[in-house]
Design a protein around this motif. Structure first.
Motif, mmCIF file in Angstrom:
data_model
loop_
_atom_site.group_PDB
_atom_site.id
_atom_site.type_symbol
_atom_site.label_atom_id
_atom_site.label_comp_id
_atom_site.label_asym_id
_atom_site.label_seq_id
_atom_site.Cartn_x
_atom_site.Cartn_y
_atom_site.Cartn_z
ATOM 1 N N LYS A 1 -38.508 49.763 18.063
ATOM 2 C CA LYS A 1 -36.945 50.270 17.594
ATOM 3 C C LYS A 1 -36.465 52.193 18.063
ATOM 4 O O LYS A 1 -36.941 52.216 16.665
ATOM 5 C CB LYS A 1 -35.629 49.512 17.243
ATOM 6 C CG LYS A 1 -34.671 49.295 17.420
ATOM 7 C CD LYS A 1 -33.739 48.896 16.308
ATOM 8 C CE LYS A 1 -32.086 48.065 16.763
ATOM 9 N NZ LYS A 1 -31.381 47.324 16.089
ATOM 10 N N THR B 1 -48.718 47.858 24.331
ATOM 11 C CA THR B 1 -48.055 46.985 24.046
ATOM 12 C C THR B 1 -49.320 45.132 24.367
ATOM 13 O O THR B 1 -50.922 45.706 24.663
ATOM 14 C CB THR B 1 -46.616 46.136 25.464
ATOM 15 O OG1 THR B 1 -46.782 46.071 26.644
ATOM 16 C CG2 THR B 1 -45.633 46.973 25.220
ATOM 17 N N GLU C 1 -35.830 49.072 22.315
ATOM 18 C CA GLU C 1 -36.145 47.927 21.727
ATOM 19 C C GLU C 1 -37.118 47.646 22.677
ATOM 20 O O GLU C 1 -36.977 46.808 23.485
ATOM 21 C CB GLU C 1 -35.099 47.331 21.445
ATOM 22 C CG GLU C 1 -35.199 46.445 20.285
ATOM 23 C CD GLU C 1 -33.811 46.147 19.681
ATOM 24 O OE1 GLU C 1 -33.211 44.954 18.300
ATOM 25 O OE2 GLU C 1 -32.426 46.171 20.742
ATOM 26 N N GLN C 2 -38.438 47.222 22.033
ATOM 27 C CA GLN C 2 -39.582 46.998 22.608
ATOM 28 C C GLN C 2 -40.730 45.564 21.986
ATOM 29 O O GLN C 2 -40.916 45.810 20.441
ATOM 30 C CB GLN C 2 -40.749 47.890 22.932
ATOM 31 C CG GLN C 2 -41.989 47.495 23.395
ATOM 32 C CD GLN C 2 -41.781 46.671 24.931
ATOM 33 O OE1 GLN C 2 -41.010 47.494 26.332
ATOM 34 N NE2 GLN C 2 -41.984 45.794 25.360
ATOM 35 N N SER C 3 -40.801 44.634 21.929
ATOM 36 C CA SER C 3 -41.044 43.481 20.927
ATOM 37 C C SER C 3 -43.136 43.645 21.622
ATOM 38 O O SER C 3 -42.888 44.323 22.717
ATOM 39 C CB SER C 3 -41.189 42.234 21.357
ATOM 40 O OG SER C 3 -40.068 41.324 22.910
ATOM 41 N N GLU C 4 -43.445 43.057 20.931
ATOM 42 C CA GLU C 4 -44.337 42.787 20.806
ATOM 43 C C GLU C 4 -45.736 43.967 21.331
ATOM 44 O O GLU C 4 -47.164 44.246 21.759
ATOM 45 C CB GLU C 4 -44.976 41.604 22.035
ATOM 46 C CG GLU C 4 -44.592 39.902 21.977
ATOM 47 C CD GLU C 4 -45.120 38.992 23.772
ATOM 48 O OE1 GLU C 4 -44.955 39.867 24.588
ATOM 49 O OE2 GLU C 4 -44.902 38.096 23.407
ATOM 50 N N SER D 1 -41.273 44.530 11.935
ATOM 51 C CA SER D 1 -40.638 46.012 12.565
ATOM 52 C C SER D 1 -40.542 47.163 12.136
ATOM 53 O O SER D 1 -40.841 48.105 11.365
ATOM 54 C CB SER D 1 -39.352 45.983 12.312
ATOM 55 O OG SER D 1 -38.680 44.601 12.556
ATOM 56 N N THR E 1 -38.738 51.200 12.899
ATOM 57 C CA THR E 1 -37.537 51.899 13.499
ATOM 58 C C THR E 1 -37.772 53.427 13.457
ATOM 59 O O THR E 1 -37.684 53.820 12.276
ATOM 60 C CB THR E 1 -36.273 50.960 13.083
ATOM 61 O OG1 THR E 1 -36.325 49.683 12.529
ATOM 62 C CG2 THR E 1 -35.123 51.965 13.332
ATOM 63 N N THR F 1 -42.200 44.832 16.852
ATOM 64 C CA THR F 1 -41.161 45.384 17.688
ATOM 65 C C THR F 1 -40.900 46.212 16.370
ATOM 66 O O THR F 1 -40.813 46.822 15.791
ATOM 67 C CB THR F 1 -39.744 44.336 17.312
ATOM 68 O OG1 THR F 1 -40.402 43.059 16.808
ATOM 69 C CG2 THR F 1 -38.558 44.625 17.960
#
Length: 131
Positions: free
Chosen positions: A4, A52, A14-17, A73, A75, A2
């Motif tokens: 952020k 992604t 805020e991006q997942s994968e 994560s 950040t 993730t």
């Protein structure tokens, strides 16, 4: 992973994968993949590239700040930035944002200069009156 990206007053991404991140730090370019060890790095102004799970590349223009990778994560806490999927469009957006920021900084400097001059005048007036 993730990803952020946080500015002082807002979260701009805020991006997942996320499968891959490339960012420039004070030590040079750094690549981050999911199994990389946890770390902290100082980020310099530049372009962060991330990919992604579906293979889509995106970009974030960054000002200076700090990157923290902890587990899955990542950040980034930065002073300023902009998000885009087209690097050409992002460049124009960043130029416009930086222009606005320079204008705000100039206005703040002007206000402080006027306050400083006013304070100095009052001090001189006070000395003349014998205070």
């Amino acid at each position: 992973m993730t990803l952020k990206v946080v500015l002082p007053l807002e979260i701009i991404l805020e991006q997942s994968e996320v499968t891959n991140i490339v960012v420039e730090t004070t030590e040079g370019h750094m690549g981050i993949r999911p199994l990389r060890l946890d770390c902290v790095a100082f980020v310099v102004p530049g372009i962060l590239t991330y990919e992604t799970k579906d293979g889509k590349k995106s970009y974030v223009a960054l000002d200076e700040g700090v990157l923290v990778k902890s587990g899955p994560s990542v950040t980034l806490s930065i002073h300023g930035g902009a998000v885009g999927t087209n690097i050409g469009t992002l460049e124009a957006t960043v130029e416009e944002e930086f222009k606005k920021e320079r204008e705000r900084e100039r206005q703040v400097r002007d206000v402080f200069e006027r306050l400083e001059l006013s304070f100095m005048r009052r001090c001189v007036e006070g000395l003349r009156r014998g205070f």
